[in-house]
Design a protein around this motif. Structure first.
Motif, PDB file in Angstrom:
ATOM      1  N   PRO A   1       1.501  -6.124   1.649  1.00 14.90           N
ATOM      2  CA  PRO A   1       1.608  -6.505   0.231  1.00 14.90           C
ATOM      3  C   PRO A   1       1.212  -7.942  -0.067  1.00 14.90           C
ATOM      4  N   SER A   2       0.882  -8.725   0.956  1.00 12.62           N
ATOM      5  CA  SER A   2       0.548 -10.134   0.722  1.00 12.62           C
ATOM      6  C   SER A   2      -0.944 -10.362   0.522  1.00 12.62           C
ATOM      7  N   ARG A   3      -1.756  -9.315   0.684  1.00 13.99           N
ATOM      8  CA  ARG A   3      -3.197  -9.551   0.558  1.00 13.99           C
ATOM      9  C   ARG A   3      -3.923  -8.323   0.008  1.00 13.99           C
ATOM     10  N   GLY A   4      -5.066  -8.583  -0.620  1.00 16.21           N
ATOM     11  CA  GLY A   4      -5.877  -7.500  -1.156  1.00 16.21           C
ATOM     12  C   GLY A   4      -5.422  -7.059  -2.537  1.00 16.21           C
ATOM     13  N   GLU A   5      -6.218  -6.197  -3.164  1.00 12.62           N
ATOM     14  CA  GLU A   5      -5.877  -5.727  -4.501  1.00 12.62           C
ATOM     15  C   GLU A   5      -5.034  -4.469  -4.438  1.00 12.62           C
ATOM     16  N   THR A   6      -4.177  -4.301  -5.429  1.00 12.67           N
ATOM     17  CA  THR A   6      -3.326  -3.121  -5.514  1.00 12.67           C
ATOM     18  C   THR A   6      -4.139  -1.945  -6.052  1.00 12.67           C
ATOM     19  N   ALA A   7      -3.549  -0.753  -5.964  1.00 11.13           N
ATOM     20  CA  ALA A   7      -4.191   0.431  -6.530  1.00 11.13           C
ATOM     21  C   ALA A   7      -4.344   0.278  -8.037  1.00 11.13           C
ATOM     22  N   ALA A   8      -3.345  -0.312  -8.695  1.00  4.12           N
ATOM     23  CA  ALA A   8      -3.419  -0.526 -10.145  1.00  4.12           C
ATOM     24  C   ALA A   8      -4.564  -1.465 -10.488  1.00  4.12           C
TER      25      ALA A   8
ATOM     26  N   PRO B   1       9.532   5.531   5.865  1.00  5.58           N
ATOM     27  CA  PRO B   1      10.110   4.469   5.037  1.00  5.58           C
ATOM     28  C   PRO B   1       9.131   3.906   4.019  1.00  5.58           C
ATOM     29  N   GLN B   2       7.838   3.850   4.363  1.00  7.23           N
ATOM     30  CA  GLN B   2       6.859   3.369   3.385  1.00  7.23           C
ATOM     31  C   GLN B   2       6.767   4.330   2.206  1.00  7.23           C
ATOM     32  N   ILE B   3       6.706   5.618   2.505  1.00  4.73           N
ATOM     33  CA  ILE B   3       6.593   6.621   1.444  1.00  4.73           C
ATOM     34  C   ILE B   3       7.865   6.654   0.607  1.00  4.73           C
ATOM     35  N   ASP B   4       9.009   6.580   1.285  1.00  3.75           N
ATOM     36  CA  ASP B   4      10.287   6.774   0.603  1.00  3.75           C
ATOM     37  C   ASP B   4      10.810   5.534  -0.115  1.00  3.75           C
ATOM     38  N   ASN B   5      10.174   4.391   0.098  1.00  4.62           N
ATOM     39  CA  ASN B   5      10.600   3.167  -0.576  1.00  4.62           C
ATOM     40  C   ASN B   5       9.827   3.050  -1.895  1.00  4.62           C
ATOM     41  N   PRO B   6      10.492   3.245  -3.035  1.00  8.39           N
ATOM     42  CA  PRO B   6       9.781   3.231  -4.320  1.00  8.39           C
ATOM     43  C   PRO B   6       8.989   1.948  -4.557  1.00  8.39           C
ATOM     44  N   ALA B   7       9.499   0.823  -4.079  1.00  5.38           N
ATOM     45  CA  ALA B   7       8.861  -0.461  -4.353  1.00  5.38           C
ATOM     46  C   ALA B   7       7.447  -0.555  -3.788  1.00  5.38           C
ATOM     47  N   ARG B   8       7.134   0.276  -2.768  1.00  8.97           N
ATOM     48  CA  ARG B   8       5.811   0.195  -2.143  1.00  8.97           C
ATOM     49  C   ARG B   8       4.733   0.914  -2.937  1.00  8.97           C
ATOM     50  N   GLY B   9       5.131   1.826  -3.835  1.00  6.63           N
ATOM     51  CA  GLY B   9       4.163   2.484  -4.702  1.00  6.63           C
ATOM     52  C   GLY B   9       3.265   3.491  -4.014  1.00  6.63           C
ATOM     53  N   PHE B  10       3.743   4.081  -2.900  1.00 11.06           N
ATOM     54  CA  PHE B  10       2.934   5.068  -2.186  1.00 11.06           C
ATOM     55  C   PHE B  10       3.142   6.495  -2.698  1.00 11.06           C
ATOM     56  N   SER B  11       4.242   6.734  -3.388  1.00  7.92           N
ATOM     57  CA  SER B  11       4.645   8.104  -3.681  1.00  7.92           C
ATOM     58  C   SER B  11       4.746   8.389  -5.171  1.00  7.92           C
ATOM     59  N   PHE B  12       4.367   9.614  -5.534  1.00 10.12           N
ATOM     60  CA  PHE B  12       4.520  10.051  -6.926  1.00 10.12           C
ATOM     61  C   PHE B  12       5.928  10.581  -7.186  1.00 10.12           C
ATOM     62  N   ARG B  13       6.785  10.568  -6.162  1.00 12.61           N
ATOM     63  CA  ARG B  13       8.157  11.059  -6.340  1.00 12.61           C
ATOM     64  C   ARG B  13       9.058  10.025  -7.010  1.00 12.61           C
ATOM     65  N   PHE B  14       8.615   8.773  -7.051  1.00  8.06           N
ATOM     66  CA  PHE B  14       9.397   7.717  -7.690  1.00  8.06           C
ATOM     67  C   PHE B  14       8.479   6.958  -8.643  1.00  8.06           C
ATOM     68  N   ASP B  15       9.005   6.526  -9.764  1.00  3.23           N
ATOM     69  CA  ASP B  15       8.201   5.706 -10.672  1.00  3.23           C
ATOM     70  C   ASP B  15       8.346   4.241 -10.262  1.00  3.23           C
ATOM     71  N   ALA B  16       7.236   3.624  -9.919  1.00  2.00           N
ATOM     72  CA  ALA B  16       7.258   2.249  -9.417  1.00  2.00           C
ATOM     73  C   ALA B  16       5.887   1.633  -9.641  1.00  2.00           C
ATOM     74  N   PRO B  17       5.774   0.305  -9.516  1.00  2.00           N
ATOM     75  CA  PRO B  17       4.456  -0.318  -9.620  1.00  2.00           C
ATOM     76  C   PRO B  17       3.472   0.322  -8.644  1.00  2.00           C
ATOM     77  N   LEU B  18       2.257   0.538  -9.106  1.00  2.00           N
ATOM     78  CA  LEU B  18       1.239   1.235  -8.312  1.00  2.00           C
ATOM     79  C   LEU B  18       0.580   0.226  -7.365  1.00  2.00           C
ATOM     80  N   ASP B  19       1.174   0.055  -6.184  1.00  7.74           N
ATOM     81  CA  ASP B  19       0.716  -0.955  -5.242  1.00  7.74           C
ATOM     82  C   ASP B  19      -0.115  -0.327  -4.121  1.00  7.74           C
ATOM     83  N   MET B  20       0.543   0.303  -3.155  1.00  4.15           N
ATOM     84  CA  MET B  20      -0.076   1.054  -2.046  1.00  4.15           C
ATOM     85  C   MET B  20      -0.661   0.191  -0.937  1.00  4.15           C
ATOM     86  N   ARG B  21      -0.480  -1.128  -0.966  1.00  2.00           N
ATOM     87  CA  ARG B  21      -1.018  -1.952   0.114  1.00  2.00           C
ATOM     88  C   ARG B  21      -0.100  -1.894   1.330  1.00  2.00           C
ATOM     89  N   MET B  22      -0.682  -1.710   2.508  1.00  5.85           N
ATOM     90  CA  MET B  22       0.103  -1.762   3.746  1.00  5.85           C
ATOM     91  C   MET B  22       0.643  -3.177   3.963  1.00  5.85           C
TER      92      MET B  22
END
Length: 314
Positions: A133-140, A110-131
């Protein structure tokens, strides 16, 4: 934005029975599931535990915490934090030792397949990748501040990417032109232009995405901390079971078990008594051919199992 269809968010737990069989030695004991995910291992552990048993789970992902609220079992509790803090949490709860620790280091479907999480190159979405999302810096944000050398080191070390330097240069050049990489699609496009060849069947961006996810979530540092915490918590005869999905993680787990499975000689005190080994390696298990056919994401999984040795007699 509409989310993916529910069917694409289903998660199949890898090495489910093998991991639970390996870690569960005493149905009356206290166990830790350090990576609740979507609860596959936790639910099977609870099925096997006796009424007096107990399961403490951990996960940083708010979606995993929400899923855990569906587990209506007084023997179960979950903490929204890293498994690297399992020692502190157990101390707060008065738990001095546990009979087993299970870690499944894979990112859930579900983390990979949810575009909003930004884990996958299969969907265009904000480049986040945080497990979490409330803390730390994003990949972007990391790519917006890091030097070319820092980016290249992350890609090389965490992604084992041989084109780390040209990819890093391309990311920095785009940033300096006033168009920093902000989405998964933009990053995938930059990588595709910088990488000239790639293994058949693998997207050029696979290693870059892996490396940034590890960097953003400090995954390897947390794994080292978590393994040390697990060893300190395990009672004699207790089991450690870890499922890893890429060579960097597996190397850390394999090295940790090997290091603690042999007597540690202190060279500064050569005549001091040699401490006994603290772990005994038990197994290295790969998914069956049938499981890989049913779930291709299982193909790279390795389960390593070790047992806490008996404490030496005083």
């Amino acid at each position: 934005m509409h989310g993916p269809a529910a069917s694409s968010l289903q998660h199949r737990t890898v090495l489910l029975h093998e991991a639970v069989d390996a870690v569960l030695t005493d149905p009356q004991g206290v166990y830790i599931d350090g990576t609740f995910g979507r609860g596959g291992h936790s639910r099977l552990l609870l099925e096997r535990l006796a009424p007096g048993g107990r399961l403490i789970a951990f996960d940083k992902d708010p979606e995993a915490i929400e899923e855990a609220t569906r587990v209506r079992d007084p023997r179960f509790s979950i903490e929204q934090t890293s498994f690297a803090r399992m020692g502190d949490v157990c101390a707060e709860r008065g738990v001095g030792a546990v009979q087993g620790v299970l870690l499944d280091l894979g990112v859930s479907s579900p983390q990979i397949d949810n575009p909003a999480r930004g884990f996958s190159f299969r969907f265009d979405a904000p480049l986040d990748m945080r497990m979490d999302p409330s803390r730390g810096e994003t990949a972007a944000e990391f790519l917006a501040r890091a030097t070319g050398q820092q980016i290249a080191e992350v890609l090389r070390h965490y992604g084992e990417e041989r084109f780390a330097v040209p990819i890093a240069k391309a990311i920095v050049a785009r940033r300096e032109s006033g168009r920093p990489v902000r989405t998964t699609g933009e990053l995938s496009e930059v990588v595709a232009r910088a990488v000239k060849t790639r293994e058949p069947g693998q997207d050029p961006a696979t290693r870059t995405f892996q490396a940034l996810r590890i960097q953003v979530n400090a995954e390897l540092e947390e794994l080292e901390q978590g393994l040390n915490q697990a060893l300190a918590l395990l009672a004699p005869g207790g089991r450690l079971a870890v499922i890893s999905f890429h060579s960097l993680e597996d190397r850390i787990v394999k090295g940790f078990i090997a290091r603690h499975a042999k007597a540690q000689v202190d060279r500064r005190a050569p005549f001091a008594p040699v401490p006994e080994p603290r772990l005994k390696a038990l197994a290295r298990i790969k998914p069956s051919t049938a499981e890989v056919a049913d779930n291709p994401r299982a193909r790279s999984a390795i389960l390593r199992v070790a047992e806490r040795t008996e404490a030496p007699l005083a």
